[in-house]
Design a protein around this motif. Structure first.
Motif, short mmCIF file in Angstrom:
data_model
loop_
_atom_site.label_atom_id
_atom_site.label_comp_id
_atom_site.label_asym_id
_atom_site.label_seq_id
_atom_site.Cartn_x
_atom_site.Cartn_y
_atom_site.Cartn_z
N VAL A 11 0.85 -1.19 0.00
CA VAL A 11 0.00 0.00 0.00
C VAL A 11 0.89 1.25 0.00
O VAL A 11 1.75 1.39 0.88
N ILE A 12 0.67 2.11 -0.99
CA ILE A 12 1.47 3.33 -1.10
C ILE A 12 0.55 4.54 -1.05
O ILE A 12 -0.45 4.61 -1.76
N PHE A 13 0.89 5.48 -0.16
CA PHE A 13 0.18 6.75 -0.08
C PHE A 13 1.22 7.86 -0.06
O PHE A 13 2.13 7.84 0.77
N ARG A 14 1.11 8.79 -1.02
CA ARG A 14 2.07 9.90 -1.16
C ARG A 14 3.51 9.42 -1.13
O ARG A 14 4.37 10.00 -0.47
N VAL A 17 5.23 3.75 2.06
CA VAL A 17 4.78 2.36 2.05
C VAL A 17 4.28 1.95 3.44
O VAL A 17 4.94 2.22 4.44
N LEU A 18 3.14 1.27 3.46
CA LEU A 18 2.53 0.82 4.71
C LEU A 18 3.16 -0.48 5.20
O LEU A 18 3.22 -1.46 4.47
N LEU A 19 3.65 -0.46 6.45
CA LEU A 19 4.24 -1.65 7.07
C LEU A 19 3.58 -1.93 8.42
O LEU A 19 3.03 -1.03 9.05
N LEU A 20 3.71 -3.17 8.84
CA LEU A 20 3.22 -3.61 10.16
C LEU A 20 4.38 -4.17 10.97
O LEU A 20 5.25 -4.85 10.42
N TYR A 21 4.35 -3.91 12.26
CA TYR A 21 5.36 -4.47 13.17
C TYR A 21 4.70 -5.55 14.02
O TYR A 21 3.73 -5.29 14.72
N LYS A 22 5.24 -6.76 13.94
CA LYS A 22 4.68 -7.90 14.67
C LYS A 22 5.58 -8.25 15.85
O LYS A 22 6.79 -8.34 15.71
N ASN A 23 4.95 -8.44 17.01
CA ASN A 23 5.68 -8.78 18.22
C ASN A 23 4.82 -9.77 18.99
O ASN A 23 3.78 -9.40 19.54
N VAL A 52 -5.66 -6.40 4.15
CA VAL A 52 -5.08 -5.08 4.43
C VAL A 52 -5.99 -4.33 5.41
O VAL A 52 -5.53 -3.75 6.39
N ARG A 53 -7.32 -4.39 5.17
CA ARG A 53 -8.26 -3.69 6.05
C ARG A 53 -8.22 -4.29 7.46
O ARG A 53 -8.17 -3.57 8.45
N GLU A 54 -8.24 -5.63 7.56
CA GLU A 54 -8.25 -6.28 8.87
C GLU A 54 -6.97 -6.00 9.66
O GLU A 54 -7.01 -5.73 10.85
N GLU A 55 -5.83 -6.10 8.99
CA GLU A 55 -4.55 -5.99 9.71
C GLU A 55 -4.12 -4.56 9.98
O GLU A 55 -3.37 -4.31 10.93
N THR A 56 -4.58 -3.60 9.14
CA THR A 56 -4.09 -2.22 9.27
C THR A 56 -5.18 -1.18 9.45
O THR A 56 -4.88 -0.02 9.74
N GLY A 57 -6.44 -1.56 9.24
CA GLY A 57 -7.52 -0.58 9.31
C GLY A 57 -7.61 0.31 8.08
O GLY A 57 -8.40 1.25 8.04
N VAL A 58 -6.81 0.03 7.06
CA VAL A 58 -6.75 0.87 5.87
C VAL A 58 -7.68 0.31 4.78
O VAL A 58 -7.62 -0.87 4.45
N ASP A 59 -8.53 1.19 4.23
CA ASP A 59 -9.36 0.83 3.08
C ASP A 59 -8.57 1.14 1.82
O ASP A 59 -8.61 2.25 1.30
N SER A 93 -5.24 8.12 2.97
CA SER A 93 -4.65 8.89 4.07
C SER A 93 -3.52 8.08 4.70
O SER A 93 -3.32 6.92 4.37
N TYR A 94 -2.85 8.71 5.67
CA TYR A 94 -1.79 8.02 6.41
C TYR A 94 -2.35 7.23 7.59
O TYR A 94 -1.60 6.65 8.35
N TYR A 95 -3.66 7.22 7.75
CA TYR A 95 -4.26 6.52 8.88
C TYR A 95 -3.97 5.02 8.81
O TYR A 95 -4.07 4.41 7.74
N SER A 96 -3.63 4.43 9.94
CA SER A 96 -3.56 2.97 10.05
C SER A 96 -3.67 2.60 11.53
O SER A 96 -3.32 3.39 12.40
#
Length: 148
Positions: A11-14, A17-23, A52-59, A93-96
């Motif tokens: 996912v790219i916005f402006r 790149v959208l990333l997730l941190y898993k711990n 993408v929506r489930e893991e990051t909240g991004v549509d 948007s940058y929301y996640s």
């Protein structure tokens, strides 16, 4: 051998790149791209958008299919061979918001070189590179952002 299929998104916005941190249980798992398992009756594109929506909240919206990665890992009873189908996506948007139930503790948008170095897995780095190159070419041709 167990065969599994997942789909995910770069996912790219402006330009970021959208990333997730898993711990998991305070054990460093690393930064990853959002992806998940195909559910029965689901198309690959639907899986990628849903995960993408489930893991990051991004549509996010799919722009283009960018390729498949493959890897294997062991579970107590067998070896899993996984295919992951990847899509270049865009957001508004940058929301996640990371999905805590899946042990994602953080999420955010990063510049390409930051994202590349943060990503834990070599196959995800390759997909990121491929997707980002498509993004750059589309931007040069004024094709990025015209796909509502």
């Amino acid at each position: 051998m167990i065969e599994a299929t997942s789909c995910g998104g770069v996912v790219i916005f402006r330009g970021k790149v959208l990333l997730l941190y898993k711990n998991y249980k305070n054990k460093y798992e690393g930064w990853v791209l959002p992806k998940g398992t195909v559910e029965p009756g689901e198309e690959h594109r639907q899986t990628a958008v849903r995960e993408v929506r489930e893991e990051t909240g991004v549509d996010a919206r799919i722009v283009k299919y960018v390729g498949k990665s493959q890897y294997t890992f062991s579970v107590p009873e067998d070896v899993v061979e996984k295919d992951v189908y990847w899509y270049l996506m865009t957001a508004d948007s940058y929301y996640s918001k990371p999905q805590r139930e899946e042990y994602f503790m953080d999420s955010g948008y990063y510049k390409f070189h930051e994202a590349y170095h943060l990503l834990k897995f070599p196959n995800e780095k390759q997909i990121l590179e491929r997707a980002y190159n498509v993004y750059i070419e589309m931007k040069k041709s004024n094709l990025w952002g015209n796909h509502k």
